[in-house]
Design an enzyme around this catalytic site. Structure first.
Site, PDB file in Angstrom:
ATOM      1  N   GLN A 202      56.249   6.611 -63.462  1.00 32.37           N
ATOM      2  CA  GLN A 202      57.495   6.518 -63.039  1.00 32.37           C
ATOM      3  C   GLN A 202      57.774   5.959 -61.578  1.00 32.37           C
ATOM      4  O   GLN A 202      58.679   5.804 -61.210  1.00 32.37           O
ATOM      5  CB  GLN A 202      58.379   7.498 -63.697  1.00 32.37           C
ATOM      6  N   HIS A 224      53.333  -1.350 -67.447  1.00 28.52           N
ATOM      7  CA  HIS A 224      54.552  -1.862 -68.083  1.00 28.52           C
ATOM      8  C   HIS A 224      55.732  -1.295 -67.535  1.00 28.52           C
ATOM      9  O   HIS A 224      56.928  -1.400 -67.748  1.00 28.52           O
ATOM     10  CB  HIS A 224      54.317  -1.864 -69.510  1.00 28.52           C
ATOM     11  N   CYS A 352      59.484   7.739 -75.565  1.00 28.52           N
ATOM     12  CA  CYS A 352      58.696   8.284 -76.261  1.00 28.52           C
ATOM     13  C   CYS A 352      58.792   9.016 -77.350  1.00 28.52           C
ATOM     14  O   CYS A 352      57.979   9.239 -78.130  1.00 28.52           O
ATOM     15  CB  CYS A 352      57.398   8.360 -75.393  1.00 28.52           C
TER      16      CYS A 352
HETATM   17  C1  PLP Z   1      55.734   9.659 -67.305  1.00 32.89           C
HETATM   18  C2  PLP Z   1      55.222   9.074 -68.292  1.00 32.89           C
HETATM   19  N1  PLP Z   1      53.776   9.112 -68.313  1.00 32.89           N
HETATM   20  C3  PLP Z   1      53.016   8.486 -69.487  1.00 32.89           C
HETATM   21  C4  PLP Z   1      53.670   7.649 -70.298  1.00 32.89           C
HETATM   22  C5  PLP Z   1      52.573   7.019 -71.102  1.00 32.89           C
HETATM   23  O1  PLP Z   1      52.535   5.487 -70.812  1.00 32.89           O
HETATM   24  P1  PLP Z   1      51.831   4.579 -71.707  1.00 32.89           P
HETATM   25  O2  PLP Z   1      52.552   4.486 -73.131  1.00 32.89           O
HETATM   26  O3  PLP Z   1      51.711   3.120 -71.069  1.00 32.89           O
HETATM   27  O4  PLP Z   1      50.522   5.058 -71.971  1.00 32.89           O
HETATM   28  C6  PLP Z   1      55.078   7.247 -69.911  1.00 32.89           C
HETATM   29  C7  PLP Z   1      55.684   6.162 -70.806  1.00 32.89           C
HETATM   30  O5  PLP Z   1      56.775   6.497 -71.404  1.00 32.89           O
HETATM   31  C8  PLP Z   1      55.700   8.087 -68.862  1.00 32.89           C
HETATM   32  O6  PLP Z   1      57.004   7.758 -68.682  1.00 32.89           O
END
Ligand code: PLP
Length: 409
Positions: A202, A224, A352
């Site tokens: 982030q 992304h 997530c």
């Molecule tokens: C702090 C953090 N770490 C890890 C992730 C995981 O990223 P990715 O889904 O692109 O692997 C996210 C996604 O929401 C996140 O906000």
């Protein structure tokens, strides 16, 4: 009310019966920068060579990948040789943590992290605990205190011992926007000779990240979140003072010095470098633009709705990401407000874990009750938002909130 100019707008409009929507969920993901999309296109079409082939088409792709990796590295003040490309932060976190602590030369068996980390870190730690590692999770500064949501440095200092193999502390939190004091965390790790991993997902592209200024042994990111494509990320290995040995988590063709096998993705990597370059240029040319829109959203919502409170720290730029607003509603559940306001996209927890009905662990780690966490919402303002969107969104959200209140009473 506009979102952004390419396909995603159409897709979201049609889901919403042709209504234009305002996207204020930039911690979940960001729209891909049109400049990055344009730079990616040839790598899906005429430049299709496998970057690991030794013929001309392969070399063209390989050169583009190496140039892109060097661009990414220079934007965070490190060198391309230290960057491993992955499929995103989930994979980067896995490779960093599991890869470092299960290396045969690593003899220490203790890991330290923080209660507010993303599941992409916490679940790896849980899994390692099942494999015999000891894990200590330290709390964050609770709600109501200065720097709420950042790691409690005193607790962190007492948790790290000379048996600690690795400490994992995210640079910035995906729900509260809390920015951790990484220089101080790094100094604590140096004192005990343990590795420091930071999930900087982030932070990268949103605040300056300089790996010469702050020594981090392992740093994860995903494209992304900074207006690049999904499914592409990176891990920086060895930007601290200590030697880092990793046990690969993906075996196969031996690409990327054997640390991450699998054919590399030229389109994704070119897009990721372009997006990061664009984000950082934007940040340098107008560092306060997103923060001003976030402050405006806060002031419009809090003047329209009685009793709104901020979750986490105050809005100071040292402790909170400029685009982040995490609010607690006095009467209504976040999910109800979201459902009644389909023309503005925001979140009632981290994207997530959004499919689960459980209260956000990040908010309960701040000391909020489950009910308070469920009455919370997260806005993430991004580079492609405009002030007029903020004003329209605030008016619409206040109106819908008041309607919900009337229905409830
Ligand atoms: C702090 C953090 N770490 C890890 C992730 C995981 O990223 P990715 O889904 O692109 O692997 C996210 C996604 O929401 C996140 O906000």
């Amino acid at each position: 009310m506009f979102l952004f100019s390419l396909q995603p707008k159409k897709a979201i409009e049609s889901q919403q019966n042709e209504r234009a929507v305002i996207y204020l969920d930039n911690h979940a993901t960001t729209p891909c920068d049109p400049v990055a999309i344009e730079k990616m296109l040839p790598w899906f079409g005429e430049c299709f060579g496998n970057p690991h082939s030794s013929h001309h088409a392969g070399q063209v792709a390989s050169d583009a990948i190496h140039r892109s990796i060097d661009i990414i590295a220079s934007l965070i003040n490190t060198v391309g040789e230290k960057v491993i490309v992955t499929s995103g932060a989930t994979e980067s976190n896995q490779l960093a943590i599991r890869g470092a602590v299960t290396h045969p030369r690593q003899k220490r068996k203790h890991l330290v992290s923080v209660t507010s980390e993303h599941p992409a870190v916490l679940d790896v730690l849980k899994d390692l605990e099942n494999d015999g590692f000891k894990v200590t999770l330290v709390p964050v500064v609770p709600q109501g205190r200065a720097n709420a949501g950042t790691v409690d440095l005193d607790c962190l200092a007492s948790a790290i011992t000379d048996e600690t193999a690795l400490v994992s502390v995210m640079w910035a939190n995906n729900e509260t926007g809390a920015i951790n004091p990484m220089a101080q965390v790094s100094a604590l790790c140096s004192r005990h000779g343990c590795l420091l991993h930071s999930d900087a997902t982030q932070a990268i592209g949103r605040i300056p990240v300089d790996l010469e200024a702050v020594k981090i042994d392992l740093l994860s990111a995903t494209a992304h979140k900074f207006y690049g494509p999904k499914g592409t990320g990176f891990l920086v290995v060895g930007a601290g003072d200590r030697r880092v040995r990793l046990r690969p988590q993906m075996l196969g063709g031996g690409q990327q010095a054997g640390l991450r096998s699998g054919t590399m993705n030229p389109a994704g990597i070119v897009g990721m470098a372009t997006a990061l370059e664009q984000s950082i240029n934007d940040l340098r040319s107008d560092p306060k633009r997103v923060t001003k829109m976030r402050d405006s959203l806060w002031s419009l919502l809090s003047s329209g709705l009685q009793g709104l409170t901020l979750n986490g720290s105050n809005l100071a730029e040292e402790v909170r990401l400029g685009g982040n607003l995490n609010l607690q509603l006095p009467e209504i559940e976040g999910q109800a407000w979201m459902s009644s306001s389909p023309d503005v996209l925001f979140s009632s927890g981290s994207a997530c874990s959004g499919h689960e009905a459980t209260a956000s662990h990040v908010l309960t780690s701040l000391g909020l009750s489950d009910a308070e966490a469920r009455r919370s919402v997260r806005f993430g303002i991004g580079r492609f938002n405009t002030q007029s969107e903020i004003e329209s969104a605030a008016e619409y959200l206040v109106e819908n909130y008041l309607k919900l209140l009337r229905i409830q009473s």
